[in-house]
Design a protein around this motif. Sequence first.
Motif, PDB file in Angstrom:
ATOM      1  N   PRO A 130     -19.551  15.520 -17.869  1.00  0.00           N
ATOM      2  CA  PRO A 130     -20.763  15.611 -18.699  1.00  0.00           C
ATOM      3  C   PRO A 130     -21.676  14.413 -18.475  1.00  0.00           C
ATOM      4  N   LEU A 131     -22.965  14.659 -18.394  1.00  0.00           N
ATOM      5  CA  LEU A 131     -23.929  13.581 -18.159  1.00  0.00           C
ATOM      6  C   LEU A 131     -24.143  12.792 -19.448  1.00  0.00           C
ATOM      7  N   THR A 132     -23.858  11.501 -19.380  1.00  0.00           N
ATOM      8  CA  THR A 132     -23.998  10.632 -20.551  1.00  0.00           C
ATOM      9  C   THR A 132     -24.965   9.497 -20.209  1.00  0.00           C
ATOM     10  N   PRO A 133     -26.234   9.655 -20.521  1.00  0.00           N
ATOM     11  CA  PRO A 133     -27.215   8.621 -20.159  1.00  0.00           C
ATOM     12  C   PRO A 133     -27.117   7.391 -21.043  1.00  0.00           C
ATOM     13  N   THR A 134     -27.225   6.213 -20.426  1.00  0.00           N
ATOM     14  CA  THR A 134     -27.229   4.935 -21.131  1.00  0.00           C
ATOM     15  C   THR A 134     -28.556   4.230 -20.855  1.00  0.00           C
ATOM     16  N   PRO A 135     -29.354   3.945 -21.881  1.00  0.00           N
ATOM     17  CA  PRO A 135     -30.647   3.282 -21.646  1.00  0.00           C
ATOM     18  C   PRO A 135     -30.467   1.964 -20.896  1.00  0.00           C
ATOM     19  N   GLN A 136     -31.397   1.652 -20.012  1.00  0.00           N
ATOM     20  CA  GLN A 136     -31.351   0.380 -19.310  1.00  0.00           C
ATOM     21  C   GLN A 136     -31.640  -0.764 -20.281  1.00  0.00           C
ATOM     22  N   PRO A 137     -30.975  -1.916 -20.122  1.00  0.00           N
ATOM     23  CA  PRO A 137     -31.284  -3.061 -20.976  1.00  0.00           C
ATOM     24  C   PRO A 137     -32.688  -3.584 -20.702  1.00  0.00           C
ATOM     25  N   GLU A 138     -33.282  -4.178 -21.711  1.00  0.00           N
ATOM     26  CA  GLU A 138     -34.627  -4.732 -21.544  1.00  0.00           C
ATOM     27  C   GLU A 138     -34.607  -6.042 -20.771  1.00  0.00           C
ATOM     28  N   ASN A 139     -33.503  -6.763 -20.830  1.00  0.00           N
ATOM     29  CA  ASN A 139     -33.389  -8.010 -20.091  1.00  0.00           C
ATOM     30  C   ASN A 139     -32.914  -7.752 -18.669  1.00  0.00           C
ATOM     31  N   GLY A 140     -33.349  -8.607 -17.750  1.00  0.00           N
ATOM     32  CA  GLY A 140     -32.885  -8.520 -16.368  1.00  0.00           C
ATOM     33  C   GLY A 140     -33.690  -7.612 -15.476  1.00  0.00           C
ATOM     34  N   VAL A 141     -34.858  -7.168 -15.929  1.00  0.00           N
ATOM     35  CA  VAL A 141     -35.684  -6.278 -15.114  1.00  0.00           C
ATOM     36  C   VAL A 141     -36.354  -7.069 -13.991  1.00  0.00           C
ATOM     37  N   THR A 142     -36.200  -6.624 -12.754  1.00  0.00           N
ATOM     38  CA  THR A 142     -36.932  -7.183 -11.619  1.00  0.00           C
ATOM     39  C   THR A 142     -37.481  -6.029 -10.785  1.00  0.00           C
ATOM     40  N   TYR A 143     -38.504  -6.307 -10.003  1.00  0.00           N
ATOM     41  CA  TYR A 143     -39.152  -5.275  -9.201  1.00  0.00           C
ATOM     42  C   TYR A 143     -39.123  -5.645  -7.716  1.00  0.00           C
ATOM     43  N   ALA A 144     -38.744  -4.675  -6.913  1.00  0.00           N
ATOM     44  CA  ALA A 144     -38.706  -4.842  -5.459  1.00  0.00           C
ATOM     45  C   ALA A 144     -40.047  -4.415  -4.879  1.00  0.00           C
ATOM     46  N   GLU A 145     -40.735  -5.350  -4.254  1.00  0.00           N
ATOM     47  CA  GLU A 145     -42.056  -5.053  -3.719  1.00  0.00           C
ATOM     48  C   GLU A 145     -41.963  -4.152  -2.490  1.00  0.00           C
ATOM     49  N   ARG A 146     -43.025  -3.403  -2.278  1.00  0.00           N
ATOM     50  CA  ARG A 146     -43.089  -2.574  -1.073  1.00  0.00           C
ATOM     51  C   ARG A 146     -43.293  -3.484   0.142  1.00  0.00           C
ATOM     52  N   LEU A 147     -42.471  -3.296   1.157  1.00  0.00           N
ATOM     53  CA  LEU A 147     -42.521  -4.165   2.327  1.00  0.00           C
ATOM     54  C   LEU A 147     -43.618  -3.731   3.285  1.00  0.00           C
ATOM     55  N   THR A 148     -44.203  -4.711   3.962  1.00  0.00           N
ATOM     56  CA  THR A 148     -45.160  -4.468   5.039  1.00  0.00           C
ATOM     57  C   THR A 148     -44.704  -5.250   6.263  1.00  0.00           C
ATOM     58  N   ARG A 149     -45.382  -5.051   7.365  1.00  0.00           N
ATOM     59  CA  ARG A 149     -45.032  -5.802   8.576  1.00  0.00           C
ATOM     60  C   ARG A 149     -45.144  -7.300   8.325  1.00  0.00           C
ATOM     61  N   GLU A 150     -46.134  -7.719   7.551  1.00  0.00           N
ATOM     62  CA  GLU A 150     -46.331  -9.148   7.303  1.00  0.00           C
ATOM     63  C   GLU A 150     -45.188  -9.765   6.507  1.00  0.00           C
ATOM     64  N   SER A 151     -44.402  -8.941   5.822  1.00  0.00           N
ATOM     65  CA  SER A 151     -43.245  -9.457   5.088  1.00  0.00           C
ATOM     66  C   SER A 151     -42.267 -10.150   6.030  1.00  0.00           C
ATOM     67  N   GLY A 152     -42.301  -9.775   7.308  1.00  0.00           N
ATOM     68  CA  GLY A 152     -41.354 -10.334   8.270  1.00  0.00           C
ATOM     69  C   GLY A 152     -41.811 -11.608   8.962  1.00  0.00           C
ATOM     70  N   ARG A 153     -43.052 -12.056   8.726  1.00  0.00           N
ATOM     71  CA  ARG A 153     -43.538 -13.252   9.419  1.00  0.00           C
ATOM     72  C   ARG A 153     -42.787 -14.491   8.929  1.00  0.00           C
ATOM     73  N   ILE A 154     -42.188 -15.237   9.855  1.00  0.00           N
ATOM     74  CA  ILE A 154     -41.386 -16.413   9.507  1.00  0.00           C
ATOM     75  C   ILE A 154     -42.277 -17.636   9.335  1.00  0.00           C
ATOM     76  N   ASP A 155     -42.085 -18.332   8.237  1.00  0.00           N
ATOM     77  CA  ASP A 155     -42.719 -19.620   7.982  1.00  0.00           C
ATOM     78  C   ASP A 155     -41.645 -20.680   8.210  1.00  0.00           C
TER      79      ASP A 155
END
Length: 303
Positions: A184-209
């Motif tokens: 049976p599907l038992t959904p658990t709400p996500q906690p409000e703390n600890g939220v982070t977002y993964a940005e959409r990658l582009t080619r420029e994300s790979g440029r080394i500094d």
Amino acid sequence: MKLIFMGTPDFAVPSLEALVDAGHEIAAVYTQPPRPAGRGRQVRRSPVHDAALARGFEIRTPSRLRRETAEHEAFAALGADAAIVAAYGLILPPAMLDAPRLGCLNVHASLLPRWRGASPIQSALLANDARTGVSIMQMEEGLDTGPVLAEAAVDIAPDETASTLHDRLALLGASLLVETLERPLTPTPQPENGVTYAERLTRESGRIDWTRPADEIDRQIRGLTPWPGAFTTLDGETLKIGAALPAETTVGVPGEIVDDRLTVRCGVGALRLTRLQRPGRTMMEAEAFLRGQSLPAGTRLGD
């Protein structure tokens, strides 16, 4: 169950195959339409498209969904118990989210609420996370905000790349998905703390500094392999870096090669480049690369 499957890249294929092997009925497979890809820009089907063709499933490839009322009606007419979404690439409007009896379930490659968004695998590596995993989530309108039905965690190895972690999580997600549908599907709400977002990658994300610390650049190389790929420049030409090892040096400035083993000084520490690729060539080991390209000590990499 009678299911609709919605996915596009390699990550989604194990989930589709696991559902079939578990005896579920696939009413239709939705995937991104064929698009030009590769150096020759030839039109290619997605990995999920090819997998669905091999199984003889009905395949639908709409290029958009938000205002396509006919698509919404056709989706609902399938009469599915649930829709399974794995890296599909299009946002589902409310009319589609609510159509299946049990709604839409998403196979997401992170332990939510950490790394909601488009690049959870790469983001976990870039951030030096010790572990990550897979979440099976009940979808809603927000970006990966829905309640979690199940999750499974894995440790991230010190030499992990986005490619190896991707493959591990794809298989883990497939098995977790099948297990989730067996109870049976038992959904658990996500906690409000600890939220982070993964940005959409582009080619420029790979440029080394090279002024950044060596451990950060190492994570960038591993976290962006194979796509978009970490890169630097040499005399204005792009040079992809496929792998590197920590090294020590007390000489040179950031971006400078300091010996005949391709040791590059970073802002803090150094890295020895072990796999490289020039434009139009294949990725190769450092020894093979140096047979066709001289990079003596004192050569500067980067802009």
